[in-house]
Design a protein around this motif. Structure first.
Motif, PDB file in Angstrom:
ATOM      1  N   ASN A   1       0.800  -1.232   0.000  1.00 38.52           N
ATOM      2  CA  ASN A   1       0.000   0.000   0.000  1.00 38.52           C
ATOM      3  C   ASN A   1       0.831   1.280   0.000  1.00 38.52           C
ATOM      4  O   ASN A   1       0.304   2.370  -0.266  1.00 38.52           O
ATOM      5  N   GLY A   2       2.118   1.188   0.314  1.00 38.95           N
ATOM      6  CA  GLY A   2       2.983   2.360   0.235  1.00 38.95           C
ATOM      7  C   GLY A   2       2.710   3.436   1.265  1.00 38.95           C
ATOM      8  O   GLY A   2       3.258   4.547   1.180  1.00 38.95           O
ATOM      9  N   LYS A   3       1.887   3.156   2.244  1.00 46.18           N
ATOM     10  CA  LYS A   3       1.556   4.153   3.259  1.00 46.18           C
ATOM     11  C   LYS A   3       2.797   4.553   4.056  1.00 46.18           C
ATOM     12  O   LYS A   3       3.627   3.716   4.392  1.00 46.18           O
ATOM     13  N   THR A   4       2.922   5.830   4.337  1.00 44.58           N
ATOM     14  CA  THR A   4       4.054   6.333   5.112  1.00 44.58           C
ATOM     15  C   THR A   4       3.731   6.302   6.599  1.00 44.58           C
ATOM     16  O   THR A   4       2.642   6.696   7.020  1.00 44.58           O
ATOM     17  N   TYR A   5       4.678   5.834   7.375  1.00 37.38           N
ATOM     18  CA  TYR A   5       4.535   5.774   8.826  1.00 37.38           C
ATOM     19  C   TYR A   5       5.627   6.607   9.478  1.00 37.38           C
ATOM     20  O   TYR A   5       6.769   6.595   9.029  1.00 37.38           O
ATOM     21  N   SER A   6       5.288   7.296  10.522  1.00 39.14           N
ATOM     22  CA  SER A   6       6.238   8.174  11.190  1.00 39.14           C
ATOM     23  C   SER A   6       7.352   7.367  11.853  1.00 39.14           C
ATOM     24  O   SER A   6       7.107   6.299  12.429  1.00 39.14           O
ATOM     25  N   SER A   7       8.569   7.895  11.771  1.00 41.68           N
ATOM     26  CA  SER A   7       9.699   7.279  12.460  1.00 41.68           C
ATOM     27  C   SER A   7      10.023   8.032  13.750  1.00 41.68           C
ATOM     28  O   SER A   7      11.056   7.791  14.373  1.00 41.68           O
ATOM     29  N   THR A   8       9.129   8.933  14.134  1.00 38.90           N
ATOM     30  CA  THR A   8       9.293   9.712  15.364  1.00 38.90           C
ATOM     31  C   THR A   8       8.264   9.259  16.391  1.00 38.90           C
ATOM     32  O   THR A   8       7.065   9.229  16.090  1.00 38.90           O
ATOM     33  N   PRO A   9       8.694   8.894  17.601  1.00 39.71           N
ATOM     34  CA  PRO A   9       7.726   8.439  18.603  1.00 39.71           C
ATOM     35  C   PRO A   9       6.765   9.544  19.025  1.00 39.71           C
ATOM     36  O   PRO A   9       7.113  10.731  18.990  1.00 39.71           O
ATOM     37  N   THR A  10       5.569   9.164  19.419  1.00 41.17           N
ATOM     38  CA  THR A  10       4.549  10.125  19.862  1.00 41.17           C
ATOM     39  C   THR A  10       3.957   9.665  21.189  1.00 41.17           C
ATOM     40  O   THR A  10       3.807   8.466  21.439  1.00 41.17           O
ATOM     41  N   GLY A  11       3.616  10.616  22.031  1.00 43.13           N
ATOM     42  CA  GLY A  11       2.952  10.303  23.293  1.00 43.13           C
ATOM     43  C   GLY A  11       3.932  10.096  24.435  1.00 43.13           C
ATOM     44  O   GLY A  11       5.130   9.882  24.245  1.00 43.13           O
ATOM     45  N   ASP A  12       3.402  10.153  25.641  1.00 40.95           N
ATOM     46  CA  ASP A  12       4.160   9.988  26.880  1.00 40.95           C
ATOM     47  C   ASP A  12       4.083   8.515  27.300  1.00 40.95           C
ATOM     48  O   ASP A  12       3.023   8.021  27.692  1.00 40.95           O
ATOM     49  N   THR A  13       5.207   7.823  27.202  1.00 38.39           N
ATOM     50  CA  THR A  13       5.231   6.384  27.491  1.00 38.39           C
ATOM     51  C   THR A  13       4.680   6.072  28.873  1.00 38.39           C
ATOM     52  O   THR A  13       3.853   5.159  29.040  1.00 38.39           O
ATOM     53  N   ILE A  14       5.123   6.818  29.884  1.00 43.25           N
ATOM     54  CA  ILE A  14       4.688   6.561  31.259  1.00 43.25           C
ATOM     55  C   ILE A  14       3.178   6.719  31.388  1.00 43.25           C
ATOM     56  O   ILE A  14       2.488   5.875  31.981  1.00 43.25           O
ATOM     57  N   ALA A  15       2.640   7.796  30.812  1.00 40.41           N
ATOM     58  CA  ALA A  15       1.196   8.051  30.918  1.00 40.41           C
ATOM     59  C   ALA A  15       0.388   6.989  30.183  1.00 40.41           C
ATOM     60  O   ALA A  15      -0.644   6.510  30.688  1.00 40.41           O
ATOM     61  N   ILE A  16       0.845   6.625  28.988  1.00 37.24           N
ATOM     62  CA  ILE A  16       0.126   5.607  28.209  1.00 37.24           C
ATOM     63  C   ILE A  16       0.161   4.267  28.937  1.00 37.24           C
ATOM     64  O   ILE A  16      -0.859   3.574  29.055  1.00 37.24           O
ATOM     65  N   ALA A  17       1.349   3.904  29.440  1.00 39.24           N
ATOM     66  CA  ALA A  17       1.487   2.625  30.145  1.00 39.24           C
ATOM     67  C   ALA A  17       0.644   2.607  31.421  1.00 39.24           C
ATOM     68  O   ALA A  17       0.051   1.573  31.769  1.00 39.24           O
ATOM     69  N   ARG A  18       0.576   3.746  32.113  1.00 39.49           N
ATOM     70  CA  ARG A  18      -0.228   3.827  33.337  1.00 39.49           C
ATOM     71  C   ARG A  18      -1.706   3.631  33.017  1.00 39.49           C
ATOM     72  O   ARG A  18      -2.416   2.896  33.708  1.00 39.49           O
ATOM     73  N   ASN A  19      -2.162   4.263  31.968  1.00 36.99           N
ATOM     74  CA  ASN A  19      -3.560   4.143  31.568  1.00 36.99           C
ATOM     75  C   ASN A  19      -3.918   2.698  31.217  1.00 36.99           C
ATOM     76  O   ASN A  19      -4.975   2.180  31.614  1.00 36.99           O
TER      77      ASN A  19
END
Length: 580
Positions: free
Chosen positions: A553-571
């Motif tokens: 499909n050739g879709k482009t995906y970001s190579s830069t991380p997004t979001g706060d790991t600690i907050a996401i993991a806590r949730n």
């Protein structure tokens, strides 16, 4: 590698440009040579003769770049005192060589691992054919001319392929011809041989056959890699490889899968058992994973064992590991690692292709959900890592491990949802199928994707971008992108080794695994609504469209991380940690 004491690494980069020169000099056309090589993601199997063509062709730019890279690799390795292991001729040839040499004596091996002869069925030169030495000599001469040598070479003729004859004299002749093609050019040559073939096909490789292959070369001139020794040590039933020296190797990972796994007891004691074996010919320890960017702990332990005179105290070692990894003595982190050591890293079964999670397999109603540990230990470790998050949030290694342990726990939760869906379907409970399936597809998997997307090491965009950066043209970038996608999904044109090299990456969960599970759920609901039994074959046809679509499909995906790991993991922890 040097800092970890590794002193004899493979140096396989840049060999295709040498092969190209050899085959062109023998009269093949550029088109015939190009059609022989696989794409970059499949070269390991192309080099061993398992497959050809798939994922190619390789461009001149790629070959030239790899040539330059190999020169840098070799210079650095040798400056660090390493013995570089270069490739040699194992007997595999392009079928087009028969156009130039129609009288050449060859055998055609069968297709490999669900590939038909369009991309497999290797041609192997008879060891007695004069062309064998001609090709082997040409390759060795050009290779040494370009790259120099440290006199150790690898060649594997029968990797996951059955020889046409079990006659010991034939097998001896094959190994003798391979070795002869080396020493004719480099009299000091030593052959490094993978021992995987003895593990992979034990019904063929009986004592007489193994001894014949190994004794086709003088004692001391073959080094055998006991490739999977932490699980199936071949030296034990071959009288220490019948006198040939060997290296005790930990394979550990098939396909570069994500998934916490290890055999710490075997790794800790196995090399010392091998040293004390009757008439042992062991000369070292080694690592032979198919993918190394996972489970850092088990590789650090294995590398350290090579420096030890006896097994380590694992309880003490793992606490020290936690301290080193995070830069402080943290009680929750230490306790988490003790639990991980005794569970996911203490598999005592013969566990090959070990990530059986339904998450990364094409859905069906009879999936293997076995695990090699007590899941309550993993959940307890997850809780401790969550509790350590407040004070270790500035440690990059901790954030990586927090994601990895949370990912493993969520993988277990996928299995629990799958089992609930399966039971509900069997009981014709439509509401329960839709509830469990809806939570899995529309909540848990998106949450997992968000978590993985918060750390660069777990990004699909990083994986794809690394492949595309090797390209010099747009068409090349498209080809390399396809290679990178196909390897971690279909692995072949039609799912020949489907999901073998599965990864858990941000972007891949959302656009590949989630879509497959959503389609599976739809088919189950449709089956219950229409009272027509679920048909796996029809689902497979439909889901293949999803899988192939992702590959191209050739879709482009970001190579830069997004979001706060600690907050996401806590949730995720608050929402999903088992209440029992």
């Amino acid at each position: 590698m040097a800092l970890n004491g590794i002193n004899m690494p493979l140096a396989f980069t840049g060999q295709e440009i040498i092969w190209r020169k050899v085959y062109l000099s023998l009269g093949l056309t550029e088109k015939e040579v190009d059609e022989f090589f696989t794409g970059p993601a499949f070269l390991a199997w192309g080099r061993m003769g398992n497959i050809h063509t798939w994922g190619g062709p390789l461009s001149s730019n790629w070959m030239n770049e790899q040539y330059s890279l190999q020169l840098k690799i070799l210079k650095r390795m040798r400056s660090l005192g390493m013995i570089t292991v270069l490739p040699a001729f194992a007997g595999h040839i392009p079928s087009s060589l028969l156009r130039v040499f129609p009288k050449a004596c060859v055998t055609r091996l069968g297709g490999w691992s669900n590939f038909n002869c369009t991309y497999s069925c290797s041609f192997v030169l008879d060891p007695e054919d004069p062309l064998f030495q001609r090709i082997g000599g040409l390759f060795m001469s050009k290779l040494i001319q370009e790259y120099g040598t440290d006199h150790v070479y690898n060649a594997d003729t029968f990797n996951e392929m059955t020889p046409t004859s079990s006659d010991p004299s034939y097998l001896s002749a094959v190994s003798n011809a391979i070795f002869k093609s080396m020493v004719n050019v480099d009299p000091g040559a030593i052959w490094m041989l993978q021992g995987w073939l003895f593990v992979n096909n034990p019904t063929f490789w009986r004592p007489a056959q193994i001894k014949a292959l190994l004794h086709g070369t003088p004692i001391g001139r073959i080094i055998v890699l006991d490739l999977f020794a932490e699980t199936i040590p071949v030296y034990q039933y071959t009288e220490s490889f019948y006198g040939q020296p060997f290296i005790w190797c930990m394979l550990h990972n098939f396909g570069g899968n994500h998934g916490l796994f290890g055999k710490v007891e075997s790794v800790n004691k196995g090399p010392f058992d091998a040293l004390s074996f009757t008439n042992s010919t062991m000369i070292g320890t080694g690592l032979t994973p198919e993918g190394i960017e996972q489970n850092d702990m088990i590789y650090e332990l294995m590398n350290e064992i090579g420096w030890r005179s006896k097994p380590v105290n694992l309880t003490v070692w793992i606490s020290d590991y936690s301290d080193r990894r995070y830069g402080q003595k943290h009680p929750y982190a230490r306790a988490a690692w003790q639990l991980l050591l005794g569970s996911v890293y203490n598999c005592t079964q013969d566990w090959k292709d070990h990530n059986h999670s339904p998450l990364v397999r094409r859905p069906c109603l009879n999936m293997n959900t076995n695990i090699c540990y007590n899941k309550t230990d993993l959940y307890a470790a997850w809780k401790l890592m969550h509790q350590a998050g407040t004070s270790l949030a500035n440690s990059s290694t901790f954030l990586y491990d927090l994601v990895d342990v949370t990912r493993e726990a969520m993988q277990l939760l996928v299995t629990e949802y799958y089992q609930e869906i399966k039971t509900a379907y069997k009981n014709e409970d439509l509401e329960r199928v839709m509830t469990a399936g809806g939570l899995l597809v529309y909540d848990l998997l998106p949450e997992l994707d968000n978590l993985l997307s918060s750390q660069s090491q777990f990004l699909l965009g990083r994986w794809l971008e690394s492949a595309q950066k090797m390209a010099s043209t747009k068409d090349e970038a498209i080809l390399y992108d396809m290679n990178a996608r196909n390897q971690i999904t279909l692995w072949g044109p039609t799912g020949n080794i489907l999901d073998y090299a599965n990864k858990q990456l941000g972007g891949l969960i959302q656009d590949y695994y989630k879509k497959r599970w959503r389609l599976f759920l739809w088919y189950l609901v449709e089956s219950l609504n229409t009272e027509v039994p679920f048909q796996q074959s029809k689902f497979n046809q439909a889901v293949f469209t999803v899988e192939k679509g992702f590959t191209y499909n050739g879709k482009t995906y970001s190579s830069t991380p997004t979001g706060d790991t600690i907050a996401i993991a806590r949730n995720i922890f608050i929402k999903y940690f088992p209440k029992k």
